[in-house]
Design a protein around this motif. Structure first.
Motif, PDB file in Angstrom:
ATOM      1  N   UNK A 105       4.932  -6.510  -6.126  1.00 28.94           N
ATOM      2  CA  UNK A 105       5.168  -6.094  -4.737  1.00 28.94           C
ATOM      3  C   UNK A 105       4.315  -6.918  -3.786  1.00 28.94           C
ATOM      4  N   UNK A 106       3.058  -7.133  -4.127  1.00 24.89           N
ATOM      5  CA  UNK A 106       2.134  -7.931  -3.303  1.00 24.89           C
ATOM      6  C   UNK A 106       2.686  -9.344  -3.100  1.00 24.89           C
ATOM      7  N   UNK A 107       3.080  -9.972  -4.188  1.00 22.92           N
ATOM      8  CA  UNK A 107       3.627 -11.331  -4.106  1.00 22.92           C
ATOM      9  C   UNK A 107       4.951 -11.339  -3.350  1.00 22.92           C
ATOM     10  N   UNK A 108       5.814 -10.369  -3.624  1.00 23.09           N
ATOM     11  CA  UNK A 108       7.125 -10.317  -2.966  1.00 23.09           C
ATOM     12  C   UNK A 108       7.013 -10.185  -1.464  1.00 23.09           C
ATOM     13  N   UNK A 109       6.119  -9.305  -1.015  1.00 23.50           N
ATOM     14  CA  UNK A 109       5.923  -9.138   0.427  1.00 23.50           C
ATOM     15  C   UNK A 109       5.386 -10.430   1.036  1.00 23.50           C
ATOM     16  N   UNK A 110       4.354 -10.978   0.423  1.00 18.78           N
ATOM     17  CA  UNK A 110       3.750 -12.206   0.955  1.00 18.78           C
ATOM     18  C   UNK A 110       4.718 -13.379   0.970  1.00 18.78           C
ATOM     19  N   UNK A 111       5.453 -13.544  -0.117  1.00 21.75           N
ATOM     20  CA  UNK A 111       6.400 -14.661  -0.200  1.00 21.75           C
ATOM     21  C   UNK A 111       7.547 -14.498   0.797  1.00 21.75           C
ATOM     22  N   UNK A 112       8.034 -13.285   0.958  1.00 22.71           N
ATOM     23  CA  UNK A 112       9.137 -13.048   1.899  1.00 22.71           C
ATOM     24  C   UNK A 112       8.727 -13.350   3.335  1.00 22.71           C
ATOM     25  N   UNK A 113       7.580 -12.834   3.724  1.00 19.14           N
ATOM     26  CA  UNK A 113       7.115 -13.063   5.095  1.00 19.14           C
ATOM     27  C   UNK A 113       6.811 -14.536   5.323  1.00 19.14           C
ATOM     28  N   UNK A 114       6.164 -15.170   4.356  1.00 17.11           N
ATOM     29  CA  UNK A 114       5.821 -16.587   4.503  1.00 17.11           C
ATOM     30  C   UNK A 114       7.072 -17.456   4.586  1.00 17.11           C
ATOM     31  N   UNK A 115       8.066 -17.178   3.758  1.00 21.41           N
ATOM     32  CA  UNK A 115       9.318 -17.941   3.802  1.00 21.41           C
ATOM     33  C   UNK A 115      10.051 -17.708   5.122  1.00 21.41           C
ATOM     34  N   UNK A 116      10.074 -16.457   5.585  1.00 22.29           N
ATOM     35  CA  UNK A 116      10.718 -16.160   6.869  1.00 22.29           C
ATOM     36  C   UNK A 116      10.007 -16.882   8.005  1.00 22.29           C
ATOM     37  N   UNK A 117       8.683 -16.886   7.969  1.00 26.28           N
ATOM     38  CA  UNK A 117       7.911 -17.605   8.993  1.00 26.28           C
ATOM     39  C   UNK A 117       8.263 -19.096   8.981  1.00 26.28           C
ATOM     40  N   UNK A 118       8.355 -19.666   7.789  1.00 25.69           N
ATOM     41  CA  UNK A 118       8.695 -21.085   7.677  1.00 25.69           C
ATOM     42  C   UNK A 118      10.055 -21.399   8.271  1.00 25.69           C
ATOM     43  N   UNK A 119      11.019 -20.512   8.059  1.00 27.26           N
ATOM     44  CA  UNK A 119      12.357 -20.734   8.611  1.00 27.26           C
ATOM     45  C   UNK A 119      12.366 -20.525  10.130  1.00 27.26           C
ATOM     46  N   UNK A 120      11.677 -19.498  10.605  1.00 30.76           N
ATOM     47  CA  UNK A 120      11.644 -19.220  12.044  1.00 30.76           C
ATOM     48  C   UNK A 120      10.924 -20.336  12.796  1.00 30.76           C
ATOM     49  N   UNK A 121       9.849 -20.862  12.198  1.00 27.95           N
ATOM     50  CA  UNK A 121       9.074 -21.913  12.860  1.00 27.95           C
ATOM     51  C   UNK A 121       9.737 -23.286  12.754  1.00 27.95           C
ATOM     52  N   UNK A 122      10.764 -23.390  11.925  1.00 28.49           N
ATOM     53  CA  UNK A 122      11.468 -24.661  11.776  1.00 28.49           C
ATOM     54  C   UNK A 122      10.860 -25.577  10.730  1.00 28.49           C
ATOM     55  N   UNK A 123       9.842 -25.112  10.017  1.00 29.12           N
ATOM     56  CA  UNK A 123       9.201 -25.935   8.993  1.00 29.12           C
ATOM     57  C   UNK A 123      10.003 -25.962   7.695  1.00 29.12           C
ATOM     58  N   UNK A 124      10.894 -24.978   7.524  1.00 28.89           N
ATOM     59  CA  UNK A 124      11.736 -24.908   6.337  1.00 28.89           C
ATOM     60  C   UNK A 124      13.190 -24.772   6.786  1.00 28.89           C
ATOM     61  N   UNK A 125      14.113 -25.257   5.973  1.00 30.90           N
ATOM     62  CA  UNK A 125      15.523 -25.143   6.362  1.00 30.90           C
ATOM     63  C   UNK A 125      15.985 -23.691   6.418  1.00 30.90           C
ATOM     64  N   UNK A 126      16.860 -23.436   7.354  1.00 31.75           N
ATOM     65  CA  UNK A 126      17.434 -22.107   7.529  1.00 31.75           C
ATOM     66  C   UNK A 126      18.882 -22.153   7.057  1.00 31.75           C
TER      67      UNK A 126
END
Length: 104
Positions: free
Chosen positions: A61-82
């Motif tokens: 759960x700890x990893x899932x929450x952290x990974x989900x938020x971090x990936x979403x941040x990357x997509x919202x900030x434009x650093x990762x493909x959406x």
């Protein structure tokens, strides 16, 4: 209480991961301080939660929450493909985390 602490520590995991990226190899002081505080809070919360929640469940759960938020941040900030597929897969990750909470 342990579940709330676990969720907050998962959020702190994403905070320190994002701050680590922003610190540019610990060369910027503010992101480095945010990284350090986030890391201590995240690990401390995880350690507390593991006293009351099984190891595998709490860690997933700890990893899932952290990974989900971090990936979403990357997509919202434009650093990762959406893409729709990436969003679907992150939603699947969130669903798995919620499922662990339900059965845990």
């Amino acid at each position: 209480m342990s579940w709330l602490v676990l969720i907050l520590s998962g959020i702190c995991e994403s905070v320190w991961a994002i701050a680590l990226d922003s610190s540019e190899g610990f060369s910027k002081i503010v992101p480095t301080v945010v990284f350090t505080v986030g890391l201590v809070a995240s690990m401390g919360g995880l350690a507390y939660a593991m006293k009351h929640i099984p190891l595998g469940t709490s860690y997933a759960i700890w990893v899932g929450i952290g990974a989900s938020i971090t990936a979403a941040y990357g997509m919202i900030s434009g650093e990762e493909p959406l893409s729709p597929l990436r969003i679907l897969l992150i939603c699947g990750l969130i669903a798995c985390v919620a499922g662990l909470k339900i059965v845990g």
